[in-house]
Design an enzyme around this catalytic site. Structure first.
Site, short mmCIF file in Angstrom:
data_model
loop_
_atom_site.label_atom_id
_atom_site.label_comp_id
_atom_site.label_asym_id
_atom_site.label_seq_id
_atom_site.Cartn_x
_atom_site.Cartn_y
_atom_site.Cartn_z
CE LYS A 1 -14.10 -3.40 2.37
NZ LYS A 1 -12.81 -3.91 2.61
CE LYS B 1 -4.33 -1.64 2.02
NZ LYS B 1 -5.33 -1.40 3.07
CE LYS C 1 -9.24 -9.91 -0.96
NZ LYS C 1 -8.84 -9.84 0.45
#
Ligand code: TRP
Length: 341
Positions: A200, A112, A197
């Site tokens: 969201k 991240k 994956k």
């Protein structure tokens, strides 16, 4: 009864992956077999560039969808992290036990942080310390089991290490938690990129089925899923990830088994059609319940208020004990004898 805690970040609209991979199991299994808490971890949503109005909206929506997916506030505890101060209180103490080296080793931090830097943004300090806050989420409640996906296992491992270290240094205070990975790993992949994956926070919605997508949108996304070269339907995650993903989704929705389902189909088209309908059917009751809950916002607010109250009562003694153990004096609530003398 076993204490279970899990959290979900309000950083995007919840997806079919969240539902089949975690939420459905929390509702169908975990809340009934354990004394469980499910937390919308809104503080964690502030670790990367964020829009306050969006966090507010998504926090409410995520909580509502947890209830819509079947979590029953009579059976488990549903609440927002920021409503219970014990998380942040304990997090600071754990920062005094964890090390900076441990933080920098976290895979998710590295990924991240690299992403933020690539976008020309600075990296918030809270992104580095986030696993400590997550450890606090878990340890404040005497949690034994943390049902999460594989990608969170390293963070739960850190929570274990910190708990053990604290207990050794300052006396037994925390239960040492462990990860429970779902036995049938319904790992739903992105329909446009089945090696990734279905997350969201993905930028593009084309490969992501959201829990609140209209049936026709769901159908369109599933029918447009990328498939693999070849024609026969075989279940092979490595060589045919697109088809395997569809078979996994169909199996998760219908309670079947992906290998045996593969034998039933002789074309990609019919597999896609049935998968689309199966997803629509699985989402139907969740969406219906969501509509009901949205029509009754006061009820949802009451559930969250009661949930926070229950959570606070449960966390408080443990966090107070940690404050005492680490060397902080209790606040004086009445004039002490020495002051009177
Ligand atoms: N970090 C988790 C995720 O990104 C969410 C989370 C925060 C969590 N605190 C938690 C999960 C405590 C389990 C227990 O998915």
């Amino acid at each position: 009864m076993t204490r279970v805690f899990s959290g979900i970040q309000p950083t995007g609209h919840l997806t079919l992956g969240n539902y089949l991979g975690a939420m459905r199991r929390w509702a169908e299994v975990d809340q009934h077999r354990a004394d469980s808490l499910f937390c919308v971890v809104d503080l964690h949503a502030l670790t990367v560039d964020h829009d306050p109005a969006r966090v507010r909206r998504l926090s409410r929506q995520t909580a509502t969808l947890l209830l819509a997916s079947g979590l029953d506030p009579e059976v488990c505890t549903v609440f927002l992290q920021s409503h219970v101060d014990e998380h942040a209180r304990l997090s600071y103490l754990l920062e005094c036990v964890a090390t900076d080296g441990e933080m920098r080793r976290m895979i998710q931090y590295k990924e991240k942080a690299a992403k933020e830097r690539a976008r020309g943004r600075s990296v918030r300090l809270s992104l580095l310390t986030y696993p400590v806050l997550m450890a606090a989420d878990i340890l404040a409640y005497g949690t034994e089991e943390v049902p999460v996906g594989e990608d969170q296992a390293q963070h739960v491992e850190l929570a274990r290490d910190v708990a053990v270290r604290f207990n050794q240094r300052y006396g037994h205070t925390f239960v040492v938690p462990r990860t429970t990975l779902p036995q049938v790993a319904a790992r739903v992949m992105n329909l446009q990129d089945p090696r990734r994956k279905m997350g969201k926070s993905d930028d593009s919605g084309a490969g992501v089925v959201y829990l609140l997508d209209e049936p026709d949108v769901v159908r369109k996304k599933v029918l447009r899923a990328v498939t693999d070269s070849g024609r026969e339907v075989v279940y092979d995650r490595a060589e045919r990830p697109g088809i395997a993903n569809l078979l996994d989704i169909l199996a998760a929705c219908t309670g079947g088994n992906p290998e045996s389902l593969a034998a039933v189909y002789d074309s990609y088209g019919s597999l896609k059609k049935d998968t689309a309908e199966a997803v629509v059917e699985v989402l139907r009751p969740v969406q219906a319940r969501h509509r009901e809950l949205c029509a009754d916002p006061v009820y949802v607010e009451e559930v969250l208020r009661d949930g926070a109250e229950k959570a606070r009562a449960s966390a408080r003694p443990t966090v107070d004990a940690a404050y005492r153990a680490i060397g902080l004096l209790p606040p004086v609530t009445e004039p002490s004898l020495s002051a009177v003398r």
